[in-house]
Design a protein around this motif. Sequence first.
Motif, PDB file in Angstrom:
ATOM      1  N   UNK A   9     -13.695 -41.838 -33.448  1.00 49.81           N
ATOM      2  CA  UNK A   9     -12.901 -40.699 -33.928  1.00 49.81           C
ATOM      3  C   UNK A   9     -11.678 -40.459 -33.044  1.00 49.81           C
ATOM      4  N   UNK A  10     -11.911 -40.308 -31.733  1.00 53.44           N
ATOM      5  CA  UNK A  10     -10.805 -40.008 -30.819  1.00 53.44           C
ATOM      6  C   UNK A  10      -9.790 -41.143 -30.785  1.00 53.44           C
ATOM      7  N   UNK A  11     -10.310 -42.371 -30.757  1.00 57.06           N
ATOM      8  CA  UNK A  11      -9.424 -43.540 -30.734  1.00 57.06           C
ATOM      9  C   UNK A  11      -8.522 -43.565 -31.956  1.00 57.06           C
ATOM     10  N   UNK A  17      -5.608 -46.374 -26.517  1.00 54.27           N
ATOM     11  CA  UNK A  17      -6.630 -46.049 -25.536  1.00 54.27           C
ATOM     12  C   UNK A  17      -7.897 -46.840 -25.739  1.00 54.27           C
ATOM     13  N   UNK A  18      -8.868 -46.479 -24.929  1.00 57.28           N
ATOM     14  CA  UNK A  18     -10.153 -47.179 -25.037  1.00 57.28           C
ATOM     15  C   UNK A  18     -11.304 -46.214 -24.848  1.00 57.28           C
ATOM     16  N   UNK A  19     -12.436 -46.623 -25.363  1.00 58.59           N
ATOM     17  CA  UNK A  19     -13.651 -45.814 -25.349  1.00 58.59           C
ATOM     18  C   UNK A  19     -14.782 -46.694 -24.850  1.00 58.59           C
ATOM     19  N   UNK A  20     -15.477 -46.206 -23.815  1.00 51.82           N
ATOM     20  CA  UNK A  20     -16.614 -46.996 -23.320  1.00 51.82           C
ATOM     21  C   UNK A  20     -17.867 -46.644 -24.099  1.00 51.82           C
ATOM     22  N   UNK A  21     -18.784 -47.599 -24.188  1.00 53.45           N
ATOM     23  CA  UNK A  21     -20.077 -47.297 -24.807  1.00 53.45           C
ATOM     24  C   UNK A  21     -21.173 -47.992 -24.016  1.00 53.45           C
ATOM     25  N   UNK A  22     -22.360 -47.381 -23.991  1.00 52.37           N
ATOM     26  CA  UNK A  22     -23.522 -47.944 -23.285  1.00 52.37           C
ATOM     27  C   UNK A  22     -24.761 -47.348 -23.916  1.00 52.37           C
ATOM     28  N   UNK A  49     -14.368 -50.235 -26.547  1.00 50.10           N
ATOM     29  CA  UNK A  49     -13.593 -50.397 -27.783  1.00 50.10           C
ATOM     30  C   UNK A  49     -12.159 -50.003 -27.473  1.00 50.10           C
ATOM     31  N   UNK A  50     -11.212 -50.848 -27.863  1.00 50.03           N
ATOM     32  CA  UNK A  50      -9.797 -50.533 -27.673  1.00 50.03           C
ATOM     33  C   UNK A  50      -9.127 -50.446 -29.026  1.00 50.03           C
ATOM     34  N   UNK A 102     -15.670 -48.611 -41.408  1.00 50.65           N
ATOM     35  CA  UNK A 102     -15.192 -47.567 -42.326  1.00 50.65           C
ATOM     36  C   UNK A 102     -15.121 -46.263 -41.563  1.00 50.65           C
ATOM     37  N   UNK A 103     -14.075 -45.516 -41.733  1.00 47.53           N
ATOM     38  CA  UNK A 103     -13.993 -44.185 -41.147  1.00 47.53           C
ATOM     39  C   UNK A 103     -14.039 -44.199 -39.640  1.00 47.53           C
ATOM     40  N   UNK A 104     -14.748 -43.237 -39.080  1.00 41.84           N
ATOM     41  CA  UNK A 104     -14.712 -43.014 -37.639  1.00 41.84           C
ATOM     42  C   UNK A 104     -15.900 -43.616 -36.908  1.00 41.84           C
TER      43      UNK A 104
END
Length: 173
Positions: A9-11, A17-22, A49-50, A102-104
């Motif tokens: 969503x934010x990306x 930008x980038x979003x980390x996930x774990x 994710x970038x 699809x979507x966010x």
Amino acid sequence: MRDFEVSILTLRQRGVGLERFAFAAAMAGLAVTSSRVEAAEPIVVNGVVEAAGEGMLVSIEVETRWHGECVRCLDPAEGPLRVTARELFREGPTTDDTYGYHGDVLDLSELVHDLVILELPVLPLCRVDCRGLCPSCGANHNVEQCTCAPLSASAFAVLDTLESVRGDHPRVR
Ligand SMILES: [Zn+2]
Ligand SMILES: [Zn+2]
């Protein structure tokens, strides 16, 4: 968010930008003929994710354990499985060459599934130096040594047989 899903969503709002996930989750159906990941085995997933111009660029690391049957001695075998990848997800359906979203929400389950399947050992070994079963009597050479001639000496074994048939003394090695 379900297992293996990441919010983008934010990306998408920022476009950069980038979003980390774990996370860790289990997945069914991870098996090839000779090895598998147990359905309850946690799959540890880390990455980033970038926002890329054409979609979302995912850098991912997947870690779990595999189980199988040693191809040499048929005993249970297991080991760690670790795989990393970079993959571009494009908005829209998943096709033969691209993962879609699809979507966010970015669903990583198909990518994780494919990475693990490709990394599962096709010829699992209980240990790298497994000595296997004797091709003649079936003894497990990791546990016991039989008196059968070693495989590499099979040519001599044939000669021995011929010589004893002729009544000569068996060849001494
Ligand atoms: Zn073995
Ligand atoms: Zn043997």
